[in-house]
Structure formats: C-alpha cells, structure tokens
Design an enzyme around this catalytic site. Structure first.
Site, mmCIF file in Angstrom:
data_model
loop_
_atom_site.group_PDB
_atom_site.id
_atom_site.type_symbol
_atom_site.label_atom_id
_atom_site.label_comp_id
_atom_site.label_asym_id
_atom_site.label_seq_id
_atom_site.Cartn_x
_atom_site.Cartn_y
_atom_site.Cartn_z
ATOM 1 N N LYS A 81 0.834 -1.201 0.000
ATOM 2 C CA LYS A 81 0.000 0.000 0.000
ATOM 3 C C LYS A 81 0.874 1.258 0.000
ATOM 4 C CE LYS A 81 -3.773 -2.498 2.180
ATOM 5 N NZ LYS A 81 -4.471 -2.900 3.403
ATOM 6 N N GLN A 140 -4.408 -1.716 9.692
ATOM 7 C CA GLN A 140 -4.288 -3.029 9.055
ATOM 8 C C GLN A 140 -4.837 -4.129 9.969
ATOM 9 O OE1 GLN A 140 -3.178 -3.541 5.821
ATOM 10 N NE2 GLN A 140 -3.813 -5.653 6.109
ATOM 11 N N ASP A 159 -10.951 2.696 4.202
ATOM 12 C CA ASP A 159 -11.210 1.257 4.043
ATOM 13 C C ASP A 159 -12.711 1.008 3.892
ATOM 14 O OD1 ASP A 159 -9.089 -0.477 3.803
ATOM 15 O OD2 ASP A 159 -8.716 -0.631 5.964
#
Ligand code: NAP
Length: 301
Positions: free
Chosen positions: A52, A96, A119
């Site tokens: 990412k 994460q 997200d």
C-alpha cells in the site's frame, strides 16, 4: 473464455489517479496523504502494508506508516487513532487487520472518523453504501465492481451467487450487486458455511463471486456453462515450483473451471491488484473532500 486482467485495469486506474495528483500539484492543491497503522509483525500484514505504501509513492501520494508494538493496549491504539482523526495533514487512514486478540477490531473501526475511513469499514460508511449514498466503498468489493464495469459485464437481472459473508468482501459485494445501479440489479444469493448444498446454487448462477479462502474449492461441476467467475480467494499453498516454496491459490480450480466461463479472474492477477487501486481511489476522494464536506450537515447532525 475471457480472462479478466486485474493487473492491467489496476495499472490503468493508478495511471488516472497519478494524472489527477499531478494536476492537483500544478494547481497548488493538497497532495493526498494516506496513513497506515500496523500493529505487531505479522508477515502477511507487513506485506500488504508495504504494498500500500509503495502504491502511494507510485501515484504521487504522501504516505505515513505508523508501526506499533504487538503489546500496545487498546487504549493507546485508540489515542493514536484520535491523533490521526485530528491531523488535518492526513486525508485518510487504515488500521491493518487483523489486530492482536486483546484489541477489539470493532471498537477500533468505530473510532475512525467516517470521513477518514478510506477502508470503508465504519458502520456509517457501510450504511451509506447500503443506502446507495456517496461513501468510501470497501476496497475489495470496489475493485470487483470496477472489473465488472471495465469488462462491460452485464449484471442487470442476472443471478449472482456470492460465497462468503465476511464484512470486508462477501457481505458488501452482495449489497453492491443488489443495488439499483450498474454494476448491480442482480438477484443475489449469499452463501456461507451453513449453506446446504452449495452446488445447487452455484450451478444456477450467472455470476459467482467466491470469497471463502479455501484453495481450489470451486470445481467445474459447480459451474454453469458461460458463467462469470470472480475469484477473491488468496491462500498461500506450498509449492516446489517457486523459490519461496509457496504460491498463491484462489478458491477456484482455475484450469478446469476457466473453459466453462464467459469471464474469469485469475489468481494472482485478478481481484488482488484492484484492492490497492481502490484504496488509492478512496484516498483521492478523501483529499477532494467531496463526500463529507458537501454532506457534513447530514452526517454531523
Ligand atoms: P473470512 O472472513 O474468513 O470469511 C470466509 C467466508 O467463507 C465466511 O463467510 C465463511 O462462512 C465462508 N465459508 C467458509 N467455508 C465455506 C464453505 N465450505 N462453503 C461456503 N462458505 C464457506 O474471509 P475473507 O476475509 O472474506 O476472505 C476470503 C478470501 O478472500 C481469503 O482467501 C482472503 O485471503 C481473500 N481476500 C482477498 C482479497 C484481495 O484483495 N483479493 C481481499 C480480502 C480477502 P461462515 O460465515 O459461515 O463462517
């Protein structure tokens, strides 16, 4: 049979994003800035976060990686999230997953400001997605939708069978494909581990989206001739063919299923690359403030 090339589509998306970033630079506007919190040293999470951060550099975004020890308390993590919520320099951030067992993922997700939740996991954003309001779509379902769009795959009136009901893939893609829009207007059946006779459903499906994480689980006898098959599964399986000793396997037994399909995604190179491109797209959107600033009265009321 057509192979859906997620690598190609994601490169194209990233190229478009980097052009927009350059334009923003030239106009003196803020460069999108994504932050990622990584708790602990899980190998898989390290790889995903590194990818990412690398993708941010490729499109010209700023990025910040915040590494926190496995032993961090839930309270300390929530304080860090609060810092990012209040840091105007950061447009969007992710935590994460998975997190260590002593930390509640739900608490963490709910502590992220919805306007920075790139997200798309916050209940507010999930609700907005269900209501077809502007929002950050979760990255993997967003990537799948983009692939269907890019390959102009007809979805209206089609029977779509989604296998897997996780909050990050199965459930949201089932909502997206049932919405009254394109891609969408599908008749969706959501299957899971308690589904009786899965094959009964899959053999009737025009579109199958498999997100279960069981390598080669979907076999040719489970597929209707001409079906569209989207394989989300990624599992490391041991292999003597690679230096590392493992390779990535999808949920679908590709060699026998592909000849029966009208479209199919390979693993790797299908849905996987789209997930990161979608996260970048959400971060660009966050920097443009187009979702929440215009609707802020509604959101904050
Ligand atoms: P997850 O949270 O483990 O959920 C798996 C789902 O599959 C559950 O809903 C489970 O049902 C269902 N399931 C398990 N065995 C089944 C069976 N025999 N028949 C029918 N349904 C079954 O997984 P996830 O996070 O959604 O991820 C799924 C896969 O996608 C994994 O391989 C993951 O690595 C991959 N993934 C890929 C990307 C990407 O970028 N390509 C992104 C995210 C995830 P229950 O709910 O009843 O337990």
């Amino acid at each position: 049979m057509n192979i859906i090339d997620g690598k190609k589509v994601s490169s194209f998306l990233k190229e478009k994003i980097s052009i927009e970033v350059n334009q923003r630079k030239n106009e003196g506007k803020k460069i999108p800035h994504l932050a990622a919190i990584l708790v602990g040293n899980d190998g898989g999470s390290e790889t995903y976060v590194a990818a990412k951060v690398k993708a941010c550099a490729e499109v010209g975004f700023d990025s910040t990686l915040i590494r926190l020890p496995e032993s961090i308390s839930e309270k300390e993590l929530l304080l860090k999230i609060n810092e990012l919520n209040n840091n105007a320099e950061i447009d969007g951030f992710i935590v994460q997953l998975p997190l260590p067992k002593h930390i509640s993922e739900q608490k963490v997700i709910e502590s992220i400001l919805p306007e920075k939740d790139v997200d798309g996991f916050h209940p507010t954003n999930v609700g907005r997605m269900a209501l077809n309001l502007p929002t950050y779509l979760p990255a993997t379902p967003f990537g799948i939708v983009k692939l269907l769009e890019e390959y102009k795959i007809e979805t209206s009136g089609k029977h779509c069978v989604v296998i897997g009901r996780s909050h990050i893939v199965g459930s949201p893609i089932s909502i997206l494909l049932a919405r009254a829009s394109y891609p969408g207007n599908c008749t969706v059946t959501l299957c899971h581990s308690k589904t009786k006779d899965l094959k009964e459903f899959t053999t009737k499906a025009d579109i199958i989206i498999s997100a279960i994480g069981k390598p080669h689980f979907i076999t040719a006898d489970m597929i209707k001739q001409g079906a569209v098959v989207i394989d989300v599964g990624i599992t490391r399986v041991s292999s003597t063919e690679t230096k590392s000793g493992f390779k990535l396997a999808g949920d679908v037994k590709y060699d026998e299923v592909a000849p029966k399909c009208s479209f199919i995604t390979p693993v790797p190179g299908g849905v996987g690359p789209m997930t990161i491109a979608s996260l970048l797209q959400n971060t660009l959107l966050a920097a443009k403030e187009s979702i929440y600033k215009k609707n802020s009265k509604v959101i904050c009321a």
